[in-house]
Motif scaffolding. Sequence first.
Motif, PDB file in Angstrom:
ATOM      1  N   LEU A  66       0.878  -1.168   0.000  1.00  0.00           N
ATOM      2  CA  LEU A  66       0.000   0.000   0.000  1.00  0.00           C
ATOM      3  C   LEU A  66       0.915   1.217   0.000  1.00  0.00           C
ATOM      4  O   LEU A  66       1.599   1.477   0.989  1.00  0.00           O
ATOM      5  CB  LEU A  66      -0.921   0.005   1.221  1.00  0.00           C
ATOM      6  N   HIS A  67       0.947   1.934  -1.102  1.00  0.00           N
ATOM      7  CA  HIS A  67       1.945   2.978  -1.323  1.00  0.00           C
ATOM      8  C   HIS A  67       1.258   4.335  -1.481  1.00  0.00           C
ATOM      9  O   HIS A  67       0.591   4.592  -2.473  1.00  0.00           O
ATOM     10  CB  HIS A  67       2.752   2.637  -2.584  1.00  0.00           C
ATOM     11  N   ALA A  68       1.445   5.219  -0.496  1.00  0.00           N
ATOM     12  CA  ALA A  68       0.975   6.602  -0.586  1.00  0.00           C
ATOM     13  C   ALA A  68       2.137   7.443  -1.097  1.00  0.00           C
ATOM     14  O   ALA A  68       3.085   7.714  -0.368  1.00  0.00           O
ATOM     15  CB  ALA A  68       0.502   7.100   0.773  1.00  0.00           C
ATOM     16  N   TYR A  69       2.058   7.877  -2.352  1.00  0.00           N
ATOM     17  CA  TYR A  69       3.223   8.476  -3.008  1.00  0.00           C
ATOM     18  C   TYR A  69       3.235  10.005  -2.988  1.00  0.00           C
ATOM     19  O   TYR A  69       4.213  10.621  -3.410  1.00  0.00           O
ATOM     20  CB  TYR A  69       3.338   7.982  -4.450  1.00  0.00           C
ATOM     21  N   GLY A  70       2.179  10.650  -2.472  1.00  0.00           N
ATOM     22  CA  GLY A  70       2.163  12.106  -2.377  1.00  0.00           C
ATOM     23  C   GLY A  70       1.367  12.748  -3.489  1.00  0.00           C
ATOM     24  O   GLY A  70       1.418  12.314  -4.641  1.00  0.00           O
ATOM     25  N   ARG A  71       0.651  13.797  -3.160  1.00  0.00           N
ATOM     26  CA  ARG A  71      -0.284  14.407  -4.104  1.00  0.00           C
ATOM     27  C   ARG A  71       0.398  15.048  -5.303  1.00  0.00           C
ATOM     28  O   ARG A  71      -0.219  15.225  -6.344  1.00  0.00           O
ATOM     29  CB  ARG A  71      -1.130  15.448  -3.373  1.00  0.00           C
ATOM     30  N   LYS A  72       1.651  15.436  -5.167  1.00  0.00           N
ATOM     31  CA  LYS A  72       2.340  16.112  -6.264  1.00  0.00           C
ATOM     32  C   LYS A  72       3.182  15.151  -7.105  1.00  0.00           C
ATOM     33  O   LYS A  72       3.917  15.577  -7.991  1.00  0.00           O
ATOM     34  CB  LYS A  72       3.226  17.226  -5.714  1.00  0.00           C
ATOM     35  N   ASN A  73       3.081  13.870  -6.822  1.00  0.00           N
ATOM     36  CA  ASN A  73       3.876  12.870  -7.527  1.00  0.00           C
ATOM     37  C   ASN A  73       2.973  11.907  -8.280  1.00  0.00           C
ATOM     38  O   ASN A  73       1.748  11.965  -8.178  1.00  0.00           O
ATOM     39  CB  ASN A  73       4.751  12.097  -6.523  1.00  0.00           C
ATOM     40  N   SER A  74       3.581  11.000  -9.013  1.00  0.00           N
ATOM     41  CA  SER A  74       2.838   9.927  -9.663  1.00  0.00           C
ATOM     42  C   SER A  74       3.698   8.669  -9.657  1.00  0.00           C
ATOM     43  O   SER A  74       4.927   8.750  -9.710  1.00  0.00           O
ATOM     44  CB  SER A  74       2.464  10.303 -11.095  1.00  0.00           C
ATOM     45  N   VAL A  75       3.048   7.528  -9.551  1.00  0.00           N
ATOM     46  CA  VAL A  75       3.740   6.239  -9.555  1.00  0.00           C
ATOM     47  C   VAL A  75       2.943   5.280 -10.427  1.00  0.00           C
ATOM     48  O   VAL A  75       1.721   5.164 -10.270  1.00  0.00           O
ATOM     49  CB  VAL A  75       3.879   5.665  -8.129  1.00  0.00           C
ATOM     50  N   GLN A  76       3.615   4.623 -11.337  1.00  0.00           N
ATOM     51  CA  GLN A  76       2.987   3.619 -12.193  1.00  0.00           C
ATOM     52  C   GLN A  76       3.689   2.281 -11.973  1.00  0.00           C
ATOM     53  O   GLN A  76       4.904   2.166 -12.167  1.00  0.00           O
ATOM     54  CB  GLN A  76       3.102   4.025 -13.662  1.00  0.00           C
ATOM     55  N   VAL A  77       2.935   1.297 -11.518  1.00  0.00           N
ATOM     56  CA  VAL A  77       3.481  -0.034 -11.275  1.00  0.00           C
ATOM     57  C   VAL A  77       2.583  -1.063 -11.951  1.00  0.00           C
ATOM     58  O   VAL A  77       1.355  -1.045 -11.767  1.00  0.00           O
ATOM     59  CB  VAL A  77       3.574  -0.339  -9.766  1.00  0.00           C
ATOM     60  N   ASP A  78       3.162  -1.940 -12.727  1.00  0.00           N
ATOM     61  CA  ASP A  78       2.398  -3.011 -13.375  1.00  0.00           C
ATOM     62  C   ASP A  78       2.099  -4.117 -12.371  1.00  0.00           C
ATOM     63  O   ASP A  78       2.987  -4.572 -11.642  1.00  0.00           O
ATOM     64  CB  ASP A  78       3.193  -3.595 -14.543  1.00  0.00           C
ATOM     65  N   GLN A  79       0.838  -4.522 -12.325  1.00  0.00           N
ATOM     66  CA  GLN A  79       0.461  -5.626 -11.456  1.00  0.00           C
ATOM     67  C   GLN A  79       0.998  -6.938 -12.028  1.00  0.00           C
ATOM     68  O   GLN A  79       1.012  -7.136 -13.245  1.00  0.00           O
ATOM     69  CB  GLN A  79      -1.053  -5.692 -11.308  1.00  0.00           C
ATOM     70  N   VAL A  80       1.420  -7.828 -11.137  1.00  0.00           N
ATOM     71  CA  VAL A  80       1.926  -9.135 -11.532  1.00  0.00           C
ATOM     72  C   VAL A  80       0.822 -10.161 -11.341  1.00  0.00           C
ATOM     73  O   VAL A  80       0.268 -10.281 -10.240  1.00  0.00           O
ATOM     74  CB  VAL A  80       3.177  -9.518 -10.708  1.00  0.00           C
ATOM     75  N   ASP A  81       0.489 -10.881 -12.388  1.00  0.00           N
ATOM     76  CA  ASP A  81      -0.571 -11.888 -12.310  1.00  0.00           C
ATOM     77  C   ASP A  81      -0.285 -12.890 -11.201  1.00  0.00           C
ATOM     78  O   ASP A  81       0.822 -13.432 -11.106  1.00  0.00           O
ATOM     79  CB  ASP A  81      -0.698 -12.638 -13.637  1.00  0.00           C
ATOM     80  N   GLY A  82      -1.293 -13.100 -10.361  1.00  0.00           N
ATOM     81  CA  GLY A  82      -1.170 -14.078  -9.296  1.00  0.00           C
ATOM     82  C   GLY A  82      -0.490 -13.573  -8.048  1.00  0.00           C
ATOM     83  O   GLY A  82      -0.450 -14.285  -7.039  1.00  0.00           O
ATOM     84  N   ALA A  83       0.070 -12.369  -8.088  1.00  0.00           N
ATOM     85  CA  ALA A  83       0.774 -11.808  -6.927  1.00  0.00           C
ATOM     86  C   ALA A  83      -0.171 -10.915  -6.126  1.00  0.00           C
ATOM     87  O   ALA A  83      -1.184 -10.419  -6.645  1.00  0.00           O
ATOM     88  CB  ALA A  83       1.985 -11.010  -7.389  1.00  0.00           C
ATOM     89  N   PRO A  84       0.140 -10.671  -4.843  1.00  0.00           N
ATOM     90  CA  PRO A  84      -0.669  -9.729  -4.059  1.00  0.00           C
ATOM     91  C   PRO A  84      -0.679  -8.350  -4.698  1.00  0.00           C
ATOM     92  O   PRO A  84       0.269  -7.959  -5.382  1.00  0.00           O
ATOM     93  CB  PRO A  84       0.039  -9.705  -2.695  1.00  0.00           C
ATOM     94  N   ALA A  85      -1.726  -7.599  -4.470  1.00  0.00           N
ATOM     95  CA  ALA A  85      -1.894  -6.291  -5.106  1.00  0.00           C
ATOM     96  C   ALA A  85      -0.851  -5.292  -4.635  1.00  0.00           C
ATOM     97  O   ALA A  85      -0.436  -5.286  -3.462  1.00  0.00           O
ATOM     98  CB  ALA A  85      -3.289  -5.753  -4.817  1.00  0.00           C
ATOM     99  N   TYR A  86      -0.425  -4.434  -5.565  1.00  0.00           N
ATOM    100  CA  TYR A  86       0.368  -3.248  -5.264  1.00  0.00           C
ATOM    101  C   TYR A  86      -0.602  -2.074  -5.467  1.00  0.00           C
ATOM    102  O   TYR A  86      -0.953  -1.736  -6.589  1.00  0.00           O
ATOM    103  CB  TYR A  86       1.562  -3.141  -6.211  1.00  0.00           C
ATOM    104  N   VAL A  87      -1.035  -1.470  -4.369  1.00  0.00           N
ATOM    105  CA  VAL A  87      -2.028  -0.397  -4.426  1.00  0.00           C
ATOM    106  C   VAL A  87      -1.311   0.935  -4.221  1.00  0.00           C
ATOM    107  O   VAL A  87      -0.731   1.184  -3.160  1.00  0.00           O
ATOM    108  CB  VAL A  87      -3.115  -0.578  -3.353  1.00  0.00           C
ATOM    109  N   ALA A  88      -1.333   1.794  -5.236  1.00  0.00           N
ATOM    110  CA  ALA A  88      -0.677   3.102  -5.178  1.00  0.00           C
ATOM    111  C   ALA A  88      -1.726   4.201  -5.168  1.00  0.00           C
ATOM    112  O   ALA A  88      -2.590   4.255  -6.045  1.00  0.00           O
ATOM    113  CB  ALA A  88       0.266   3.274  -6.362  1.00  0.00           C
ATOM    114  N   VAL A  89      -1.658   5.083  -4.163  1.00  0.00           N
ATOM    115  CA  VAL A  89      -2.620   6.179  -4.021  1.00  0.00           C
ATOM    116  C   VAL A  89      -1.854   7.454  -3.686  1.00  0.00           C
ATOM    117  O   VAL A  89      -0.781   7.410  -3.081  1.00  0.00           O
ATOM    118  CB  VAL A  89      -3.655   5.893  -2.908  1.00  0.00           C
ATOM    119  N   PRO A  90      -2.388   8.627  -4.080  1.00  0.00           N
ATOM    120  CA  PRO A  90      -1.665   9.866  -3.774  1.00  0.00           C
ATOM    121  C   PRO A  90      -1.648  10.205  -2.293  1.00  0.00           C
ATOM    122  O   PRO A  90      -0.675  10.780  -1.792  1.00  0.00           O
ATOM    123  CB  PRO A  90      -2.416  10.930  -4.583  1.00  0.00           C
TER     124      PRO A  90
END
Length: 367
Positions: A227-251
């Motif tokens: 669970l990744h809070a990356y900050g309102r002035k930033n952006s993060v793009q991560v590709d989900q891996v099939d079968g793996a636990p979720a990578y949740v990115a929010v500002p």
Amino acid sequence: MNKSSQPLSVVLAGGGTAGHIEPALAVAEALRKARPDIRVTALGTERGLETRIVPERGVDLSLIPAVPVPRKLNRDLLTFPFRLIGALRQTRRTLKDLDADVVIGFGGYVSGPAYLAAKSAKIPTVVHEANARTGMANRLGAALGARVLAAVPGSGLKDAEVVGIPVRGALLDLDRAALRAEARAFFGLDPDAPTLLVTGGSQGAASINDAVSGAARTLADAGIGVLHAYGRKNSVQVDQVDGAPAYVAVPYIDRMDLALAAADMVLCRSGAMTVAEISSCGLPAVYVPLPHGNGEQELNARPVVDAGGGVIVPDAELDPGRLAREVIPLLRDRDRLAAAGEAAGLAGHRDAADRIAQVVIETATTH
């Protein structure tokens, strides 16, 4: 009506940043618990986070002019004395209107005028220093004769009583185990996978964002959710891996209580309030101190780390490989993870808010 028969009026001075506001609000909560009829008012400025956070938490807010101390020889420095005098006059009027019995300051640019105005009005003051190294405003308050409290020994304030950092009751009483399923569902996280919470504060931190997003595939392969809070002035793009636990990115995370309940470990900066809140919840952490300033962020985390509740990684050494080496072995070892969490929870002062409230009431009633 005699003053002695009226409810106590307490003024909190700690605006500007969450590191000053959150301790103040935790003390406001403890004051109301100790004296339900007490009047609590926070001082702030139009430019601080307090204009949003303080009213949301049900505390009255009175605004005063912001008068930051200029750091360079320029026009601001030349006009500073006149702006300060104006701010002091308005702050003193505010204290009079509030019929203040005591002022407690938590540092930052709101506290300086509050200490000076209280001194001139003969209102007793209390200083609380959350950081391992004391800032300018709280040094001023101490020099003016305030009663002095500190989070840790060695803050630089003479004769300070060490009380820890006040943390709001909602986090002190957080039942992470009971909330875990709800919290994971709220964020869309895997219900069972070991989970890392990542936050660089409200603005985010580029070095933390780069390291954790760069390690996303390694973490996924290890069966770890993020669970990744990356900050309102930033952006993060991560590709989900099939079968793996979720990578949740929010500002930004508004429900930090649920984020902490969802997490098994945290990667974050080590501001004093951040360290206090995370450790009070019994969460181990990888602390990455800010690489600039006077080194206080490393000192903030040191007591928890020395107790076994986490590790410190210098910002310059944080990269995807180092992150993986620090996080994966601990998150995949339930016994080590539990021991580290217990050590973190025992490292702080869970009664800090109540103790500070007691001191504030004593100071107001014995002056």
